[in-house]
Design a protein around this motif. Structure first.
Motif, short mmCIF file in Angstrom:
data_model
loop_
_atom_site.label_atom_id
_atom_site.label_comp_id
_atom_site.label_asym_id
_atom_site.label_seq_id
_atom_site.Cartn_x
_atom_site.Cartn_y
_atom_site.Cartn_z
N PHE A 73 0.82 -1.21 0.00
CA PHE A 73 0.00 0.00 0.00
C PHE A 73 0.86 1.27 0.00
O PHE A 73 0.57 2.20 -0.77
CB PHE A 73 -0.94 0.01 1.21
CG PHE A 73 -2.16 -0.84 1.07
CD1 PHE A 73 -3.09 -0.60 0.05
CD2 PHE A 73 -2.42 -1.88 1.94
CE1 PHE A 73 -4.24 -1.38 -0.07
CE2 PHE A 73 -3.55 -2.67 1.82
CZ PHE A 73 -4.47 -2.41 0.81
N GLY A 131 -7.77 2.24 0.24
CA GLY A 131 -6.99 1.20 -0.44
C GLY A 131 -7.81 -0.03 -0.75
O GLY A 131 -8.68 -0.42 0.03
N CYS A 153 -5.12 2.53 -5.00
CA CYS A 153 -5.31 3.53 -3.95
C CYS A 153 -6.06 4.72 -4.54
O CYS A 153 -5.65 5.26 -5.58
CB CYS A 153 -3.97 4.01 -3.39
SG CYS A 153 -3.24 2.83 -2.24
#
Lengths: 345, 345, 345, 345
Positions: A150, A176, A243
């Motif tokens: 991430f 996310g 994201c």
């Protein structure tokens, strides 16, 4: 040929290192290490490697490893590398850790990972391997803390507008979405097909350990304090991270202004692709490749910037970026052995 | 028995109305209308109805319809109902429109839907069918504008903390995730299995027509102006909507304070389930049912509220809520014919 | 109300019994039994039951069970029921076992299940619960061996042409495809999302324990010895079984001849749907319902019959058929509480 | 560098040719041809090619093509290549057709494809491109009929035991499972995500055009008449074909005997991987690669052979094998540009 060892070769990011290094023109897979399954063949666990990598899994024997390899990848769960890396670093090996053990300062690690951090000496030595933002230091590193999946997508998407002063960092939202392979190959209820398929939900709301990592490196690379809201979601797909980033604009700009700024920041960086205005990446468009695709949108109605970034969590989000860092570390072209075209559809 | 007609019975929300009404104890499916496929059997398009609903699809003949049914559902794409509803309303029929034609004021409709709005007379008559928030007016309505799928999940999740003054409405982010069935049954490139499977991406960034609908009804039900950032994402699943909502807290509260407020607001409403603290809904947990599950989290670190709401887009997000509104309209218990247990796994 | 206990309420077929019985008009869920997770709430494991079934899981205490329930479902892995059923049968309870423990004779069980069979006394008592083929005996049973998921689909598809003498039983091929829920909720490598998604493969080739079950009941219901080749395949879906059956024709017939014979055999049986010629069922068309859909094709070119049958493995292949048998056993209409319309899409 | 043109570059097998040829060390993508979308950029349809192949799609202008390329791939639906290939062959170009236009004799083509066949002259010239079985003739060909996806998996799995006399060809069953990408990128109801996901069913039962192709080349390569039953099934996955093949044994052999025979037949052929006894391939294990994995099982109980073969339908089943044939045709190593490691998970 560069002699390579992989600790944790039997997990998904270990197997992805094998997939990518098997065809790397300058690297040689010298040792595949897996304490738990030592003595078995890699193909017993991954039949797809038949006729490609017919090697056995070996035990973790530091002295032997030090004698056979120059570079050691740790593709292990958090909490493993911190115990082993110091002794290999002392012996002069280069190490790239794909886990979270060397990404945070000790205090933050203790708080978010709920365990004791690595020794301060090694924490001081560790260079954060966000390749596009830190190449100069990576080239000189002995120990690389490979970024989380991430944080890779979030920071590559977020750093340019922070650096350029386009956004106010006081209220950043990072929503996310991840494929299931990020959870690894150890069976657990939450990763069963029947639990994940036809399903979407959030997890670790307000408590995911990638939160402080993102905040730390916004500060490190852009000099700004930021309080981010980060919520990861599990998506019924195997690979991919998306994201979606929201932040208030700090000045009046157009989508095209922002796009051009991204293009300037990432000029010459082969793995970053800035989408044309109005186009946004989806995860399949970077599948099985090392690309990070980014789309941006200035929403004039609300005065906010929306950024969408996509990576393959096992490649750019883990093993691919680790090899990119290896290339930098050993003076190779950044994309050596990494020029895979995304697999689509 | 209440005599029902469905316009657009051949689409997914039409077929979902058929599924739910086929077992409704007080309703009778009198006419299935589909202009394009008139003269064929419903089972030719949906073999799963064999031996359950063996009925033909009929043409759109207003006079005949008016003579045979009391209530007409429009399960048609936006732009259809606005042309037909007025003449049925004039004949005294009750109408429930599942499309967006009666949800916005004329100006906003023109701007976001890019076409001419319904006549003002009918717009004035239309009652917004968010069952849990508007039951009193729904009971008296002749024309119900059934809410959009995203607005249902977003508003049910967001209205309580706005009404309670818990959050500042100046920077609300709604990150939406939807299954593919929301796009309907008309073949298009973007809905092919090969394009959606193993893939996640955003669409209509900054321009989705559910944005003004959410803002309008925050104002209508909570009296606050709000500028929301809403980004929908297409998820590789057939059914389900998840909204992840972020907003700055307006006062110092705990997660439990907020939970209790939700419980108070939704007291007695059978289809709303507030999760225990620390638990968050996933879409599978409401699959094929009319529930809306809601989880809340006060993030003290950032001073923000995170709300997660989940519905089945074809049930609570479309046909189920439409039948819930029908029940209200005809004096039945709200959950008549809607007591389905979610299908899990 | 009929008082019911479920042993193994925490597994998928247990939870499916709960889903179906929660709305059954004549049954009452009196005890949910799970030795391993006793003392916890069912909703702790399955949040989708919130506000529907708020009950705790209890331990396996035979005397207490015998005092509280009339009928006991065993939704346990093979090897459990055979140890417990005898003592409940002795106490006069009726038992329906969803596992394989009472479906084979002792010798075949020992060979294919690799463990000791149930006592002969109970094996003799057990009635095979293929509802459409054995209703008369089911009505009088005390102990019902509920059929396996593949045998249900295979036998319902195969028995009519064997009974009618349409096919030669010397070379029957049954190619089975199943969703992943058939493997239960216990985490294992083979059922991880990452291993199953975007993947299809065979398992237990030549050694699946449903093979002798199918052969045994071809003999029992049609009086013919048959040697079948049965290969199960794991399909990336949660629910559903499809059996594709191939056999040489024993006489010259048309597809329509065979269809009519099926219709005759299954006349009045609500859960069997014979498809029109040229139409073949897919698993989604019976999703979350108790239907078994069957399509047939006489291939004149090769002189063979192809039969395709589809069920939901958790409903008609397990819990739904178990309740159908319960209905028969207690003199209720066969479809009481089972009139679910398939969920499509 | 070998100058290449692709007709139908905008479809899935066209795009897969682009993916594979973009990194081929000896080929140059000279022309991407798409009559319907001429004048647009390939990246407008496939954004994942951004920064990799930034080329426009051109119209079908034979004279220009003949002047610019040496080899032309036809990645077009059946019925297109037969009209265009003759004029390119006349000009001396080499052509590889991925469609079914040159695989059958004229009569069978007319019967199974329901349209007029290619001219006899070109049918006579066409060499069947099953690389491992026909390499010598492929090397001399001017026109290659690239095999169908199912025939590739079926024939590679079936030919060795037929050639070796291990099985009786009078009753062969081939149960095929395919991912959805085989249906191409043209939107249609049957390929929508919502129709395919969580679903499995058969299609073209008894009438699939790959049936005569398989029978023809069993005859051609093994000299035996065979009547096969072939049923294709659509599986909710994007890529992959699995064929499960059943046939009566013609002599008493062990699994190991048969395995060794396969190994002998495919000795030196890099893309064929024979699994160890007891191990069977799944489609993910060849994902995005040119491998064909084969597992075999002698079922002593029934006296039958079961063979399971797996390929990626877009690679070994289409574009990968086409490039393998190109390599043979131009004297390159068979695996040039095709040494992809399967992407797993």
């Amino acid at each position: 040929m560069l002699k390579i060892g992989i600790v944790g070769a039997n997990g998904y990011s270990g197997a992805e290192l094998v997939r990518l290094l098997a065809r790397h023109p300058r690297a040689q897979l010298e040792m595949l290490i897996s304490h738990r399954t030592k003595g078995t063949m890699l193909t017993a666990h991954y039949p797809h490697f038949q006729q490609i990598i017919e090697a056995g899994l070996e035990d973790m024997v530091p002295d032997e490893i030090a004698g056979r390899v120059e570079l050691l990848f740790f593709a292990t769960p958090s909490g493993v590398a911190k115990n082993w890396v110091p002794r290999f670093v002392d012996k002069g090996l280069k190490c790239i850790d794909l886990s979270g053990d060397f990404r945070l300062d000790g205090e933050a690690y203790r708080q978010w990972y709920k365990r004791e951090p690595a020794p301060q000496k090694e924490l001081d030595k560790a260079i954060y391997g966000l390749s596009e933002m830190n190449a100069d230091r990576i080239k000189e590193a002995q120990l690389i803390a490979n970024p989380g999946c991430f944080p890779t997508a979030a920071l590559l998407g977020l750093l340019p507008p922070v650096q350029g002063g386009f956004i106010d960092t006081s209220f950043i939202v990072i929503d996310g979405k991840t494929g299931v392979s990020g959870a690894g190959r150890t069976p657990s209820l939450g990763n069963l097909f029947t639990e994940v398929n036809e399903n979407t939900g959030a997890y670790k709301v307000g408590s995911h350990q990638h939160t402080p990592e993102i905040e730390r490196f916004i500060k490190a690379f852009a000099g700004k304090e930021a309080k981010i809201s980060f919520t990861p979601h599990l998506i019924p797909m195997t690979r991919g991270i998306l994201c979606t980033i929201y932040a208030p604009l700090a000045k009046k700009v157009t989508t095209e202004d922002v796009r051009q700024y991204y293009r300037k920041v990432y000029k010459g960086r082969k793995f970053i692709r800035i989408r044309p205005a109005g186009s946004f990446p989806s995860t399949k468009e970077v599948y099985a490749s090392n690309y990070c695709d980014i789309g941006v949108h200035v929403d004039e109605r609300t005065g906010r910037l929306v950024v969408i970034s996509a990576i393959d969590n096992l490649v750019k989000g883990a093993s691919g970026q680790a090899i990119q860092n290896m290339n930098l570390l050993f003076g190779l072209e950044e994309d050596t052995g990494l020029d895979h075209v995304p697999v689509y559809p």
